[in-house]
Design a protein around this motif. Structure first.
Motif, mmCIF file in Angstrom:
data_model
loop_
_atom_site.group_PDB
_atom_site.id
_atom_site.type_symbol
_atom_site.label_atom_id
_atom_site.label_comp_id
_atom_site.label_asym_id
_atom_site.label_seq_id
_atom_site.Cartn_x
_atom_site.Cartn_y
_atom_site.Cartn_z
ATOM 1 N N ALA A 7 -4.723 -1.929 -0.362
ATOM 2 C CA ALA A 7 -5.456 -1.081 0.584
ATOM 3 C C ALA A 7 -6.869 -1.613 0.800
ATOM 4 C CB ALA A 7 -5.504 0.357 0.076
ATOM 5 N N LYS A 8 -7.513 -2.063 -0.279
ATOM 6 C CA LYS A 8 -8.858 -2.627 -0.156
ATOM 7 C C LYS A 8 -8.826 -3.948 0.612
ATOM 8 C CE LYS A 8 -11.532 -2.602 -3.729
ATOM 9 N NZ LYS A 8 -11.987 -2.841 -5.119
ATOM 10 N N ALA A 9 -7.810 -4.774 0.343
ATOM 11 C CA ALA A 9 -7.673 -6.035 1.077
ATOM 12 C C ALA A 9 -7.429 -5.765 2.557
ATOM 13 C CB ALA A 9 -6.526 -6.856 0.493
ATOM 14 N N PHE A 10 -6.684 -4.708 2.824
ATOM 15 C CA PHE A 10 -6.433 -4.280 4.195
ATOM 16 C C PHE A 10 -7.757 -3.981 4.892
ATOM 17 C CE2 PHE A 10 -2.973 -2.647 6.864
ATOM 18 C CZ PHE A 10 -3.685 -1.954 7.831
ATOM 19 N N GLY A 11 -8.636 -3.263 4.188
ATOM 20 C CA GLY A 11 -9.940 -2.942 4.753
ATOM 21 C C GLY A 11 -10.778 -4.179 5.000
ATOM 22 N N THR B 288 0.819 -1.207 0.000
ATOM 23 C CA THR B 288 0.000 0.000 0.000
ATOM 24 C C THR B 288 0.853 1.257 0.000
ATOM 25 O OG1 THR B 288 -1.793 -1.131 1.183
ATOM 26 C CG2 THR B 288 -1.780 1.263 1.259
ATOM 27 N N CYS B 289 1.910 1.248 0.783
ATOM 28 C CA CYS B 289 2.724 2.459 0.958
ATOM 29 C C CYS B 289 3.729 2.676 -0.162
ATOM 30 C CB CYS B 289 3.465 2.392 2.295
ATOM 31 S SG CYS B 289 2.386 2.455 3.739
ATOM 32 N N THR B 290 4.325 1.605 -0.647
ATOM 33 C CA THR B 290 5.437 1.749 -1.596
ATOM 34 C C THR B 290 5.176 1.115 -2.952
ATOM 35 O OG1 THR B 290 6.563 -0.310 -0.931
ATOM 36 C CG2 THR B 290 7.012 1.675 0.372
ATOM 37 N N GLN C 182 -11.838 16.924 -10.863
ATOM 38 C CA GLN C 182 -11.368 15.568 -10.607
ATOM 39 C C GLN C 182 -12.417 14.743 -9.877
ATOM 40 O OE1 GLN C 182 -7.671 16.896 -8.724
ATOM 41 N NE2 GLN C 182 -6.586 15.452 -10.036
ATOM 42 N N LEU C 183 -13.122 15.373 -8.952
ATOM 43 C CA LEU C 183 -14.158 14.657 -8.219
ATOM 44 C C LEU C 183 -15.315 14.261 -9.128
ATOM 45 C CD1 LEU C 183 -14.188 16.746 -4.936
ATOM 46 C CD2 LEU C 183 -13.492 14.368 -5.166
ATOM 47 N N ASP C 184 -15.417 14.904 -10.267
ATOM 48 C CA ASP C 184 -16.490 14.596 -11.207
ATOM 49 C C ASP C 184 -16.048 13.575 -12.253
ATOM 50 O OD1 ASP C 184 -19.185 15.032 -11.988
ATOM 51 O OD2 ASP C 184 -18.498 16.215 -13.693
ATOM 52 N N GLU C 185 -14.792 13.127 -12.163
ATOM 53 C CA GLU C 185 -14.298 12.161 -13.134
ATOM 54 C C GLU C 185 -15.011 10.820 -12.978
ATOM 55 O OE1 GLU C 185 -10.139 11.741 -12.709
ATOM 56 O OE2 GLU C 185 -9.653 13.711 -13.531
ATOM 57 N N ASP C 186 -15.265 10.182 -14.108
ATOM 58 C CA ASP C 186 -15.874 8.852 -14.094
ATOM 59 C C ASP C 186 -14.754 7.827 -13.929
ATOM 60 O OD1 ASP C 186 -17.505 6.702 -14.265
ATOM 61 O OD2 ASP C 186 -17.921 6.891 -16.409
ATOM 62 N N SER C 187 -14.277 7.685 -12.721
ATOM 63 C CA SER C 187 -13.117 6.839 -12.461
ATOM 64 C C SER C 187 -13.434 5.843 -11.360
ATOM 65 C CB SER C 187 -11.912 7.696 -12.051
ATOM 66 O OG SER C 187 -10.883 6.901 -11.524
ATOM 67 N N GLU C 188 -13.171 4.575 -11.634
ATOM 68 C CA GLU C 188 -13.397 3.533 -10.631
ATOM 69 C C GLU C 188 -12.505 3.751 -9.413
ATOM 70 O OE1 GLU C 188 -12.834 -1.320 -10.176
ATOM 71 O OE2 GLU C 188 -12.649 -0.354 -12.134
ATOM 72 N N ILE C 189 -11.282 4.225 -9.658
ATOM 73 C CA ILE C 189 -10.354 4.463 -8.554
ATOM 74 C C ILE C 189 -10.867 5.574 -7.646
ATOM 75 C CG2 ILE C 189 -8.013 5.155 -7.943
ATOM 76 C CD1 ILE C 189 -8.174 2.400 -9.160
ATOM 77 N N ILE C 190 -11.354 6.660 -8.249
ATOM 78 C CA ILE C 190 -11.897 7.766 -7.461
ATOM 79 C C ILE C 190 -13.080 7.281 -6.629
ATOM 80 C CG2 ILE C 190 -12.947 10.057 -7.553
ATOM 81 C CD1 ILE C 190 -10.053 10.047 -8.377
ATOM 82 N N GLU C 191 -13.914 6.459 -7.229
ATOM 83 C CA GLU C 191 -15.090 5.938 -6.531
ATOM 84 C C GLU C 191 -14.683 5.095 -5.325
ATOM 85 O OE1 GLU C 191 -19.435 5.612 -6.627
ATOM 86 O OE2 GLU C 191 -17.958 6.939 -7.492
ATOM 87 N N GLU C 192 -13.651 4.278 -5.501
ATOM 88 C CA GLU C 192 -13.187 3.420 -4.408
ATOM 89 C C GLU C 192 -12.582 4.233 -3.268
ATOM 90 O OE1 GLU C 192 -10.511 0.818 -6.374
ATOM 91 O OE2 GLU C 192 -12.075 -0.520 -7.121
ATOM 92 N N TYR C 193 -12.058 5.393 -3.589
ATOM 93 C CA TYR C 193 -11.461 6.254 -2.566
ATOM 94 C C TYR C 193 -12.514 7.072 -1.826
ATOM 95 C CZ TYR C 193 -9.322 10.547 -0.790
ATOM 96 O OH TYR C 193 -8.977 11.618 -0.015
ATOM 97 N N ILE C 194 -13.468 7.620 -2.561
ATOM 98 C CA ILE C 194 -14.420 8.559 -1.973
ATOM 99 C C ILE C 194 -15.278 7.905 -0.895
ATOM 100 C CG2 ILE C 194 -16.541 9.846 -2.480
ATOM 101 C CD1 ILE C 194 -15.240 10.797 -5.036
ATOM 102 N N GLY C 195 -15.789 6.699 -1.154
ATOM 103 C CA GLY C 195 -16.684 6.049 -0.201
ATOM 104 C C GLY C 195 -16.073 5.860 1.182
#
Length: 310
Positions: A130-134, A101-103, A216-229
């Motif tokens: 990071a998701k597996a960590f969660g 996750t860090c490096t 950027q917050l309006d981007e249709d990005s799966e990564i952004i979605e995974e972060y925002i929630g």
């Protein structure tokens, strides 16, 4: 080992692979204390899962890498629940996830090999870990009062350091550490984190969200979605339980961000609802001197949101 091989083989039926992983989890939990049985988690990781991670990283197979991480998390959760000597296996997985996750790289135990998987422009290995960590921290039914403290002590200092030292400009946001920290905050009691760590997590979460522009917050990005929630969920927890950590400026800075997320047509309804919930809590936490003006602006903006999600 055979259960691991079956669960990792993509040619097998998906339900059957899930069943194999569940059996492995139950086998680790069912150890009666003999030396051989206590090593089930260790053997599964050393002989099957870590080599699978190495192979997937070598051939750049994103799906295989994700499956191996998922199985490692299942094994680690069972080992943490079992406790005792099995907890060492859980520790090794948490250290692996933290490093990835860090490096974006990790030294695989027993293989004398460092892997630096790269799955596209964004470091998806960091996001996946990071998701597996969660997933690991969210496991329920784990006996013993200290397993989360143990995992937090191993991972959180490195996560906070990675999120803080790599900067918070919109071009180099450390999404992996930010997602992992969000999961830690959501899954762990504030008492487990401690006031200092909780304050550091709060600062990192705010800086992370403020690092994004409205575009950027309006981007249709799966990564952004995974972060925002996870990030908004963690913010909601802090606003509800640790309001004294928030300054008035924090509140005023976060309200436009929540509005931008709520108004975005690229966000899922779940994350829009989370943004609205956070917005409600932030507005209620404002001092009365600025609340009326802020509320007028929010109500005006939210008319668009209501139409969009109706």
């Amino acid at each position: 080992a055979s259960l691991c091989e079956f669960a990792l083989n993509t040619e097998n039926n998906g339900d059957a692979r899930s069943a194999a992983a569940s059996i492995l989890h139950s086998t680790i939990l069912g150890c009666n204390g003999s030396t051989n049985e206590l090593q089930v988690a260790c053997v599964a990781l050393r002989e099957s899962i870590f080599p699978a991670l190495h192979e997937a990283a070598t051939v750049n197979d994103c799906n295989a890498f994700r499956d191996a991480l998922s199985l490692a998390t299942i094994v680690a959760s069972a080992a943490a629940r079992k406790g005792g000597r099995s907890a060492q296996s859980a520790d090794s997985v948490i250290k692996l996830l933290t490093s990835l996750t860090c490096t974006g790289s990790v030294d695989l135990p027993n293989l004398e090999s460092t892997i630096c998987p790269s799955f596209g422009r964004i470091n998806r290995a960091s996001i996946m870990s990071a998701k597996a960590f969660g997933t690991f921290l969210a496991v329920t039914g784990v006996e013993g009062p200290f397993w989360r403290q143990r995992m937090v002590a191993i991972s959180l200092p490195a996560l906070i350091n990675a999120a803080s030292n790599r900067g918070m400009t919109k071009n180099i946001l450390p999404l992996g550490p930010l997602i992992a920290i969000s999961h830690v905050c959501c899954c762990c009691d504030i008492k487990i984190l401690g006031k200092t760590n909780a304050g550091n997590c709060w600062n990192v979460l705010i800086c992370g969200l403020l690092g994004y522009s409205a575009e950027q917050l309006d981007e249709d990005s799966e990564i952004i979605e995974e972060y925002i929630g996870p990030s908004i969920s963690a913010l909601i927890k802090f606003v509800r339980l640790e309001l004294d950590m928030l300054s008035e400026q924090n509140l005023l800075d976060l309200i436009p961000i929540m509005l931008a997320i709520a108004r975005s047509r690229s966000r899922s309804k779940k994350n829009i609802v989370l943004a609205l919930q956070c917005l409600y809590l932030l507005e209620n936490a404002l001092p009365s001197s600025v609340k009326t003006y802020s509320r007028t602006k929010i109500v005006r903006q939210l008319s668009h949101v209501m139409i969009m999600i109706a």
